[in-house]
Design a protein around this motif. Structure first.
Motif, PDB file in Angstrom:
ATOM      1  N   ILE A 299       0.848  -1.133  -0.039  1.00 26.42           N
ATOM      2  CA  ILE A 299      -0.015   0.042   0.066  1.00 26.42           C
ATOM      3  C   ILE A 299       0.887   1.119   0.093  1.00 26.42           C
ATOM      4  CG2 ILE A 299      -1.745   1.557   1.400  1.00 26.42           C
ATOM      5  CD1 ILE A 299      -2.830  -1.063  -0.114  1.00 26.42           C
ATOM      6  N   GLU A 300       2.033   1.328   0.773  1.00 24.36           N
ATOM      7  CA  GLU A 300       2.736   2.355   0.985  1.00 24.36           C
ATOM      8  C   GLU A 300       3.431   2.628  -0.403  1.00 24.36           C
ATOM      9  OE1 GLU A 300       2.865   4.324   3.397  1.00 24.36           O
ATOM     10  OE2 GLU A 300       1.409   2.901   4.116  1.00 24.36           O
ATOM     11  N   SER A 301       3.904   1.542  -1.195  1.00 26.45           N
ATOM     12  CA  SER A 301       4.302   1.834  -2.612  1.00 26.45           C
ATOM     13  C   SER A 301       3.345   2.177  -3.587  1.00 26.45           C
ATOM     14  CB  SER A 301       4.726   0.232  -3.079  1.00 26.45           C
ATOM     15  OG  SER A 301       6.103  -0.037  -2.849  1.00 26.45           O
ATOM     16  N   LEU A 302       2.016   1.774  -3.520  1.00 31.36           N
ATOM     17  CA  LEU A 302       1.078   2.283  -4.457  1.00 31.36           C
ATOM     18  C   LEU A 302       0.808   3.939  -3.968  1.00 31.36           C
ATOM     19  CD1 LEU A 302      -1.550   2.107  -6.240  1.00 31.36           C
ATOM     20  CD2 LEU A 302      -2.736   1.331  -4.244  1.00 31.36           C
ATOM     21  N   LYS A 303       0.972   4.409  -2.831  1.00 28.99           N
ATOM     22  CA  LYS A 303       0.830   5.776  -2.625  1.00 28.99           C
ATOM     23  C   LYS A 303       1.863   6.460  -2.988  1.00 28.99           C
ATOM     24  CE  LYS A 303      -0.317   5.320   2.062  1.00 28.99           C
ATOM     25  NZ  LYS A 303      -0.305   5.722   3.184  1.00 28.99           N
ATOM     26  N   ARG A 304       3.213   6.045  -2.998  1.00 35.34           N
ATOM     27  CA  ARG A 304       4.505   6.655  -3.647  1.00 35.34           C
ATOM     28  C   ARG A 304       4.041   6.490  -5.312  1.00 35.34           C
ATOM     29  NH1 ARG A 304       7.402   3.398  -0.036  1.00 35.34           N
ATOM     30  NH2 ARG A 304       7.807   1.704  -1.552  1.00 35.34           N
ATOM     31  N   THR A 305       3.662   5.585  -5.579  1.00 31.23           N
ATOM     32  CA  THR A 305       3.379   5.619  -7.224  1.00 31.23           C
ATOM     33  C   THR A 305       2.334   6.539  -7.774  1.00 31.23           C
ATOM     34  OG1 THR A 305       4.222   3.108  -7.373  1.00 31.23           O
ATOM     35  CG2 THR A 305       3.124   3.781  -9.215  1.00 31.23           C
ATOM     36  N   ILE A 306       1.502   6.611  -6.965  1.00 34.59           N
ATOM     37  CA  ILE A 306       0.347   7.517  -7.395  1.00 34.59           C
ATOM     38  C   ILE A 306       1.095   8.858  -7.286  1.00 34.59           C
ATOM     39  CG2 ILE A 306      -1.718   8.922  -6.620  1.00 34.59           C
ATOM     40  CD1 ILE A 306      -2.613   5.740  -5.560  1.00 34.59           C
ATOM     41  N   ASP A 307       1.593   9.317  -6.436  1.00 34.41           N
ATOM     42  CA  ASP A 307       2.413  10.613  -6.337  1.00 34.41           C
ATOM     43  C   ASP A 307       3.518  10.945  -7.413  1.00 34.41           C
ATOM     44  OD1 ASP A 307       1.121  11.544  -4.148  1.00 34.41           O
ATOM     45  OD2 ASP A 307       2.630  11.057  -2.534  1.00 34.41           O
ATOM     46  N   ALA A 308       4.163   9.806  -7.724  1.00 35.52           N
ATOM     47  CA  ALA A 308       5.299   9.950  -8.880  1.00 35.52           C
ATOM     48  C   ALA A 308       4.593   9.929 -10.214  1.00 35.52           C
ATOM     49  CB  ALA A 308       5.794   8.597  -8.778  1.00 35.52           C
ATOM     50  N   CYS A 309       3.405   9.662 -10.435  1.00 38.07           N
ATOM     51  CA  CYS A 309       2.500   9.727 -11.601  1.00 38.07           C
ATOM     52  C   CYS A 309       2.101  11.022 -11.564  1.00 38.07           C
ATOM     53  CB  CYS A 309       1.257   8.627 -11.751  1.00 38.07           C
ATOM     54  SG  CYS A 309       2.103   7.044 -12.053  1.00 38.07           S
ATOM     55  N   LEU A 310       1.665  11.660 -10.693  1.00 35.88           N
ATOM     56  CA  LEU A 310       1.309  13.215 -10.491  1.00 35.88           C
ATOM     57  C   LEU A 310       2.158  14.038 -10.915  1.00 35.88           C
ATOM     58  CD1 LEU A 310      -1.219  12.864  -7.560  1.00 35.88           C
ATOM     59  CD2 LEU A 310      -1.944  13.576  -9.852  1.00 35.88           C
ATOM     60  N   ASP A 311       3.489  13.674 -10.319  1.00 32.58           N
ATOM     61  CA  ASP A 311       4.652  14.316 -10.429  1.00 32.58           C
ATOM     62  C   ASP A 311       5.186  14.342 -12.032  1.00 32.58           C
ATOM     63  OD1 ASP A 311       4.755  15.004  -8.112  1.00 32.58           O
ATOM     64  OD2 ASP A 311       6.405  13.961  -7.312  1.00 32.58           O
ATOM     65  N   PHE A 312       4.941  13.305 -12.713  1.00 30.30           N
ATOM     66  CA  PHE A 312       5.541  12.810 -13.933  1.00 30.30           C
ATOM     67  C   PHE A 312       4.424  13.404 -15.042  1.00 30.30           C
ATOM     68  CE2 PHE A 312       8.642   9.668 -12.068  1.00 30.30           C
ATOM     69  CZ  PHE A 312       9.617  10.474 -12.158  1.00 30.30           C
ATOM     70  N   ASN A 313       3.461  13.662 -14.393  1.00 35.86           N
ATOM     71  CA  ASN A 313       2.189  14.313 -15.440  1.00 35.86           C
ATOM     72  C   ASN A 313       1.682  12.939 -16.196  1.00 35.86           C
ATOM     73  OD1 ASN A 313       0.702  16.380 -16.095  1.00 35.86           O
ATOM     74  ND2 ASN A 313       1.985  17.289 -17.307  1.00 35.86           N
ATOM     75  N   ILE A 314       1.797  11.755 -15.808  1.00 35.06           N
ATOM     76  CA  ILE A 314       1.011  10.678 -16.309  1.00 35.06           C
ATOM     77  C   ILE A 314      -0.596  10.861 -16.210  1.00 35.06           C
ATOM     78  CG2 ILE A 314       0.752   8.318 -16.418  1.00 35.06           C
ATOM     79  CD1 ILE A 314       3.708   8.075 -15.584  1.00 35.06           C
ATOM     80  N   LYS A 315      -1.252  10.493 -17.337  1.00 37.41           N
ATOM     81  CA  LYS A 315      -2.764  10.852 -17.220  1.00 37.41           C
ATOM     82  C   LYS A 315      -3.686   9.558 -16.639  1.00 37.41           C
ATOM     83  CE  LYS A 315      -3.103  15.107 -17.838  1.00 37.41           C
ATOM     84  NZ  LYS A 315      -3.108  15.913 -16.533  1.00 37.41           N
ATOM     85  N   TYR A 316      -3.138   8.483 -16.812  1.00 40.59           N
ATOM     86  CA  TYR A 316      -3.925   7.189 -16.322  1.00 40.59           C
ATOM     87  C   TYR A 316      -2.807   6.088 -15.755  1.00 40.59           C
ATOM     88  CZ  TYR A 316      -7.259   8.974 -19.926  1.00 40.59           C
ATOM     89  OH  TYR A 316      -7.993   9.866 -20.730  1.00 40.59           O
ATOM     90  N   LEU A 317      -3.436   5.723 -14.903  1.00 41.72           N
ATOM     91  CA  LEU A 317      -2.450   4.735 -14.067  1.00 41.72           C
ATOM     92  C   LEU A 317      -3.559   3.485 -13.581  1.00 41.72           C
ATOM     93  CD1 LEU A 317      -0.127   3.578 -12.408  1.00 41.72           C
ATOM     94  CD2 LEU A 317      -0.816   4.949 -10.563  1.00 41.72           C
ATOM     95  N   THR A 318      -3.414   2.514 -14.279  1.00 42.92           N
ATOM     96  CA  THR A 318      -3.950   1.119 -14.001  1.00 42.92           C
ATOM     97  C   THR A 318      -3.154   0.365 -13.234  1.00 42.92           C
ATOM     98  OG1 THR A 318      -5.146   1.229 -16.163  1.00 42.92           O
ATOM     99  CG2 THR A 318      -5.070  -0.790 -14.967  1.00 42.92           C
ATOM    100  N   ILE A 319      -3.622  -0.148 -12.075  1.00 44.71           N
ATOM    101  CA  ILE A 319      -2.971  -1.118 -11.221  1.00 44.71           C
ATOM    102  C   ILE A 319      -3.827  -2.466 -10.815  1.00 44.71           C
ATOM    103  CG2 ILE A 319      -1.719   0.759  -9.767  1.00 44.71           C
ATOM    104  CD1 ILE A 319      -4.266   0.210  -7.756  1.00 44.71           C
ATOM    105  N   PHE A 320      -2.996  -3.441 -11.304  1.00 43.21           N
ATOM    106  CA  PHE A 320      -3.573  -4.818 -10.734  1.00 43.21           C
ATOM    107  C   PHE A 320      -3.463  -5.244  -9.485  1.00 43.21           C
ATOM    108  CE2 PHE A 320      -3.504  -9.281 -13.174  1.00 43.21           C
ATOM    109  CZ  PHE A 320      -4.818  -9.407 -12.753  1.00 43.21           C
ATOM    110  N   ALA A 321      -4.560  -5.110  -8.781  1.00 44.21           N
ATOM    111  CA  ALA A 321      -4.693  -5.334  -7.371  1.00 44.21           C
ATOM    112  C   ALA A 321      -4.903  -6.808  -6.870  1.00 44.21           C
ATOM    113  CB  ALA A 321      -5.729  -4.354  -6.706  1.00 44.21           C
TER     114      ALA A 321
END
Ligand code: IPE
Ligand code: IPE
Ligand code: MG
Length: 229
Positions: A36-58
């Motif tokens: 879960i901590e990784s997921l939160k980091r990843t969402i923040d990184a995508c916001l920083d890198f201006n990625i528009k869509y993030l699909t995650i296999f949960a």
């Protein structure tokens, strides 16, 4: 970056939680929690890198075959994520979508996901598409059955795609699978036709912004041809 290499849609198979925990002599659920901590980091990184869509296999349609204790634990962790972390993520402008049959999830989780999708429908910074109880084969068969029950005898690619969970979303440009396995495990089999792949060795709980940065760099050097020259 090559002109075809705009990274609009990143999809991630969040794998390796169990092995990460076992390496630390901890129960597998400890790895799922750390994920879960990784997921939160990843969402923040995508916001920083201006990625528009993030699909995650949960959670996959096949993951129900794990021991009941692990399945229950994963569902509880998903509930905790919704209760403790989702609001912060929503406040950052994230729109949440789900992909998979959420009606089979525990009631509370199903209701929360319904609500969050509705509540975030006008957000536009990043689309977080959560694949949960998702399997690509089930998705394809569902699309076929939807079309058949509408009375259709033949369909175009466009009509077929309109019945997939990803209707309205671009295909993933890059699919990353953590933990070094080189397979898709029933993930986005239709949508990955021209996706690029990246398989870092790192287990999901160790995934971070640097790994995404590296993945973007590798991706930017790929030459996507889409069958052309
Ligand atoms: C991914 O980690 C999370 C889910 C499938 C829910 P795993 O639980 O598959 O971890 P490994 O692959 O066994 O290490
Ligand atoms: C794929 O990982 C599913 C998720 C990450 C949610 P698995 O761990 O279930 O896949 P296999 O069993 O290694 O193919
Ligand atoms: Mg796994």
């Amino acid at each position: 970056m090559n002109k075809n290499n705009k990274l609009e849609h990143l999809a991630i198979i969040m794998d390796g939680n169990g092995r990460w925990a076992i390496k630390r002599k901890k129960p597998r659920l400890f790895g799922h929690k750390a994920g879960i901590e990784s997921l939160k980091r990843t969402i923040d990184a995508c916001l920083d890198f201006n990625i528009k869509y993030l699909t995650i296999f949960a959670f996959s349609t096949e993951n129900w075959s794990r021991p009941q204790e692990e399945v229950n634990g994963i569902m509880n962790i998903a509930n905790q994520f919704c209760d403790n972390d989702l609001q912060t993520i929503i406040n950052k402008g994230v729109k949440v979508l789900t992909m998979g049959d959420i009606s089979r999830l525990p009631d509370k989780l199903e209701q929360t996901l319904y609500k969050v999708v509705d509540k975030t429908k006008n957000n536009s910074k990043l689309v977080l598409n959560i694949a949960i109880n998702y399997g690509a084969r089930a998705e394809i068969i569902r699309a076929v059955n939807n079309l058949l029950s509408s009375g259709i005898k033949e369909c175009t690619e466009k009509e077929f795609e309109s019945q997939l969970y990803t209707s309205g979303l671009p295909d993933p440009d890059l699919i990353i699978r953590a933990s070094g396995e080189n397979r898709l495990s029933n993930f986005m089999l239709y949508q990955c036709a021209y996706s690029e792949f990246y398989f870092p060795k790192v287990h999901w709980p160790d995934f971070n912004k640097k790994v995404i940065q590296k993945a973007i760099k590798v991706y930017s050097k790929r030459h996507r041809r889409f069958g052309g020259l």
